[in-house]
Design a protein around this motif. Sequence first.
Motif, short mmCIF file in Angstrom:
data_model
loop_
_atom_site.label_atom_id
_atom_site.label_comp_id
_atom_site.label_asym_id
_atom_site.label_seq_id
_atom_site.Cartn_x
_atom_site.Cartn_y
_atom_site.Cartn_z
N ALA A 1 51.25 43.86 45.74
CA ALA A 1 50.99 42.43 45.57
C ALA A 1 49.83 42.01 46.48
O ALA A 1 49.48 42.72 47.43
N SER A 2 49.28 40.85 46.20
CA SER A 2 48.16 40.34 46.99
C SER A 2 48.52 40.24 48.46
O SER A 2 47.72 40.60 49.35
N ASN B 1 45.25 30.77 44.80
CA ASN B 1 44.40 29.83 44.07
C ASN B 1 43.90 30.42 42.75
O ASN B 1 43.07 29.80 42.07
N GLY B 2 44.38 31.62 42.41
CA GLY B 2 43.98 32.23 41.15
C GLY B 2 42.67 32.99 41.21
O GLY B 2 42.16 33.43 40.18
N ALA B 3 42.11 33.16 42.41
CA ALA B 3 40.85 33.90 42.56
C ALA B 3 41.17 35.37 42.82
O ALA B 3 42.11 35.71 43.55
N TYR B 4 40.38 36.26 42.22
CA TYR B 4 40.59 37.69 42.42
C TYR B 4 40.26 38.09 43.85
O TYR B 4 39.27 37.63 44.43
N LEU B 5 41.11 38.97 44.42
CA LEU B 5 40.83 39.49 45.76
C LEU B 5 39.63 40.43 45.73
O LEU B 5 38.87 40.51 46.69
N TRP B 6 39.49 41.14 44.61
CA TRP B 6 38.37 42.08 44.46
C TRP B 6 37.10 41.31 44.13
O TRP B 6 37.08 40.45 43.26
N GLN B 7 36.04 41.63 44.87
CA GLN B 7 34.76 40.93 44.69
C GLN B 7 33.70 41.93 44.29
O GLN B 7 33.26 42.75 45.11
#
Length: 206
Positions: free
Chosen positions: A69-70, A107-113
Amino acid sequence: HVAIKVTEELLYDSAFNLENYITDQFGKALANAEEDAFLNGDGSGKPTGLFHATKGGQIGLTLSATKIASDDVISLIYKLKRPYRQNASFIMNDQTLSEIRKLKDNNGAYLWQPSYQAGEPDRLCGYTIHTSAYAPTFEAGKPVMAFGDFSYYNIGDRGTRSLQQLRELFAGNGMIGYVAKERVDGVLVLPVAVQIMKAGGTAAKP
């Protein structure tokens, strides 16, 4: 050490640069063997790998099962002490990365950039991601990924590469063997500088 076989036809083919071919193939094979050993080596006649159970990185986080999980990623980051986070990065295999890429924050933003600039690496929570085919597969009871300052992994080069030709061994089938050797060693000199995430559950018996 690594070994390859080539045909006598290639050896005597003036249009084929065998020396460059052998050098290229051995370079790739030795690099792969070293990468595997630096990650998974047991220290017996080979380097001690980053993922070694007792002499590698510290187990910073054990998952409850084989689901990530995140919050688990964030927890692993902060298990690493502040002085080592400045130059820290992740090491994992592609299978694990495929799971990581799906994770989102609250916030619904991906951890992976993803990297949008040539020469810039992909990042996870702002930290560089390295992938390796030799990093452990995401399995119960096994390491999942490493996060830390890998400059504390000390690599010792014990000498230059050597190349030996084996004509007699494969003479019966028209092949010529070559063996390349290179002596290297490696060990994580400061285990606290690398934190390991481990999957929960019981590993399958071999």
